[in-house]
Write an enzyme that holds these catalytic residues in place. Structure first.
Site, short mmCIF file in Angstrom:
data_model
loop_
_atom_site.label_atom_id
_atom_site.label_comp_id
_atom_site.label_asym_id
_atom_site.label_seq_id
_atom_site.Cartn_x
_atom_site.Cartn_y
_atom_site.Cartn_z
CG ASP A 45 -2.07 0.95 1.14
OD1 ASP A 45 -1.89 2.06 0.62
OD2 ASP A 45 -3.17 0.58 1.59
CB THR A 81 -6.57 2.68 0.54
OG1 THR A 81 -5.40 3.43 0.83
CG2 THR A 81 -6.32 1.21 0.85
CG ASP A 202 -1.01 4.23 2.97
OD1 ASP A 202 -1.08 4.92 1.93
OD2 ASP A 202 -1.80 4.36 3.92
CG HIS A 206 -0.86 8.38 5.13
ND1 HIS A 206 -1.35 9.41 4.38
CD2 HIS A 206 -1.46 7.25 4.65
CE1 HIS A 206 -2.20 8.96 3.48
NE2 HIS A 206 -2.28 7.64 3.62
CG ASP A 249 -3.09 1.51 -2.62
OD1 ASP A 249 -1.86 1.72 -2.55
OD2 ASP A 249 -3.83 1.62 -1.62
CG HIS A 354 -2.92 8.31 -0.92
ND1 HIS A 354 -4.20 7.83 -0.98
CD2 HIS A 354 -2.41 7.85 0.27
CE1 HIS A 354 -4.46 7.11 0.09
NE2 HIS A 354 -3.40 7.10 0.88
#
Length: 420
Positions: A45, A81, A202, A206, A249, A354
């Site tokens: 991810d 996602t 991910d 973040h 993704d 994202h």
């Protein structure tokens, strides 16, 4: 025949020991020789192609070098996602499969959020698309999911043979061991399709940004598990019967400290109800206040722009599904929109986000494939992620459901016999 990259010495020793100790009439390797290939679909991810160029991913690099790698893969809009994971396994863009955002509202179903286990497990949110494991199960195949959006629900009345409730606390190594257990099952109970999911890149990006040391550490940790997975496949003698497809993704953009807009400042709450926030912000005008909501929102605002849903840019293929709010605002790269109460609790420092325009280089995703069905040492030009689904359907030998992908786009990735 292309194979997963060669064994390390420790894995070779393990393979020899397993072979010497075998006493049953057949081994997984012998079963594999008599059965179709297994497809293992792996999601990392939030991984951008740049994350594979920093020296942190030797195992992924070997798989790419001895198999197939795309220059990049274009995510679908919105670059979030759940929408993109469901696109990968249905071949439908979010506007068609119905997972139009990570946060949604429906008069019939109520509220959908990633943290709401009841909503995530409610098939009615997912039934507009048919994920590949449903098609495979209906064809009499065994499937198994180590996490994948949609796999916790009985989509169209069907679940994978083996599935797991998402648990962020489940160690990466345990996820790999479970998958290896599935792959090593006897031929009649071995999955034809399996999935494996790692959210860790991910999460790190973040919290700390896409150029952070924390992301690099997360990539090293995930890459080590990919190495363990490949070693386990070799140790079981399954390297000639397992195809790996590794995707992400979406990518990730840097969000400097302070680059956040309170969505309460975008429009008077008395004129429009916020449905979603983040980077793709949806508003539903209050009845009788439509003109006021449009006057405040529509058009360019520097850090974001807003459209009526039916007037969104055509290249996004988005705006017809009934779950999409009447007005959609797209944040500029590097900006978030959040409730004021969230901003008050937001930690200082650079972050990553994202959900931006899929055409931005920062949103690019990865695609790597390796195994007996794939060519060796091939570099593919960029393609859209809807094109992955018809490839996956071909690999497990099912007729694909209706989809938005181009079935011809990824044929060059296959060995001649697999492309027929």
């Amino acid at each position: 025949m292309n194979r997963l990259f060669p064994l390390r010495p420790v894995a070779l020793l393990l393979a020899l020991l397993l072979a010497g100790c075998a006493s049953s009439p057949s081994t997984p390797a012998q079963d594999a020789a008599r059965s179709p290939y297994t497809l293992l679909l792996i999601s990392l991810d939030g991984v951008h192609p740049d994350a594979l160029t920093r020296g942190d991913t030797p195992n992924l690099s070997r798989l790419a070098a001895t198999g197939v790698q795309a220059e990049w893969m274009n995510p679908s809009y919105p670059t979030l996602t759940f929408p993109n994971h469901y696109t990968l396994v249905t071949g439908l863009r979010p506007d068609r499969h119905g997972l139009v955002h990570n946060v949604m509202s429906s008069p019939e179903l109520g509220r959908f959020m990633l943290s709401d286990r009841d909503a995530v497990g409610d098939a009615r949110w997912w039934n507009d698309g048919e994920p590949l494991w449903v098609t495979a199960e209906n064809a009499g195949m065994v499937t198994a999911t180590m996490f994948w959006p949609g796999s916790e629900a009985a989509v169209r009345g069907v679940r994978p043979t083996h599935w797991n409730l998402f648990d962020a606390e489940l160690p990466k190594a345990d996820r790999v061991e479970q998958v290896l257990g599935w792959l090593s099952a006897p031929a009649d109970s071995r999955p034809r399709l399996a999935t494996l999911y790692f959210e860790h890149p991910d999460s790190a990006a973040h919290a700390n940004g896409p150029a952070s040391d924390e992301l690099r550490a997360a990539m090293r940790a995930v890459d080590a598990q990919i190495g363990r997975l490949v070693e386990g496949i070799h140790a079981a003698g399954l390297q000639d019967s397992v195809d790996l497809v590794i995707v992400s993704d979406h990518g990730m953009a840097e969000v400097p400290e302070g680059n956040v807009v309170p969505f309460e400042d975008m429009v008077d709450p008395g004129d429009a109800e916020p449905i979603s926030f983040g980077q793709v912000v949806g508003f539903q005008p209050v009845e009788g206040r439509e003109a006021a909501a449009e006057a405040a929102l529509l058009g360019e605002h520097g850090r974001y722009a807003c459209w009526r849903k039916q007037e969104l840019p055509a290249r996004w293929h988005y705006g017809t599904h009934h779950r999409i709010p009447a007005i959609v605002c797209q944040m500029q790269e590097g900006w978030d929109a959040l409730p004021a109460r969230f901003i008050e609790r937001r930690p200082p420092g650079t972050r990553g986000s994202h959900g931006y325009d899929p055409a931005l280089p920062s949103m690019r995703a990865i695609f790597i494939a390796n195994g007996p069905s794939f060519a060796s040492g091939l570099r593919l030009p960029a393609f859209d992620n809807v094109d992955v689904y018809p490839l996956l359907a071909r690999l497990i030998g099912v007729e694909p459901a209706a989809h938005d992908g181009d079935a011809e786009r990824l044929l060059p990735a296959l060995q001649p016999q697999a492309a027929e």
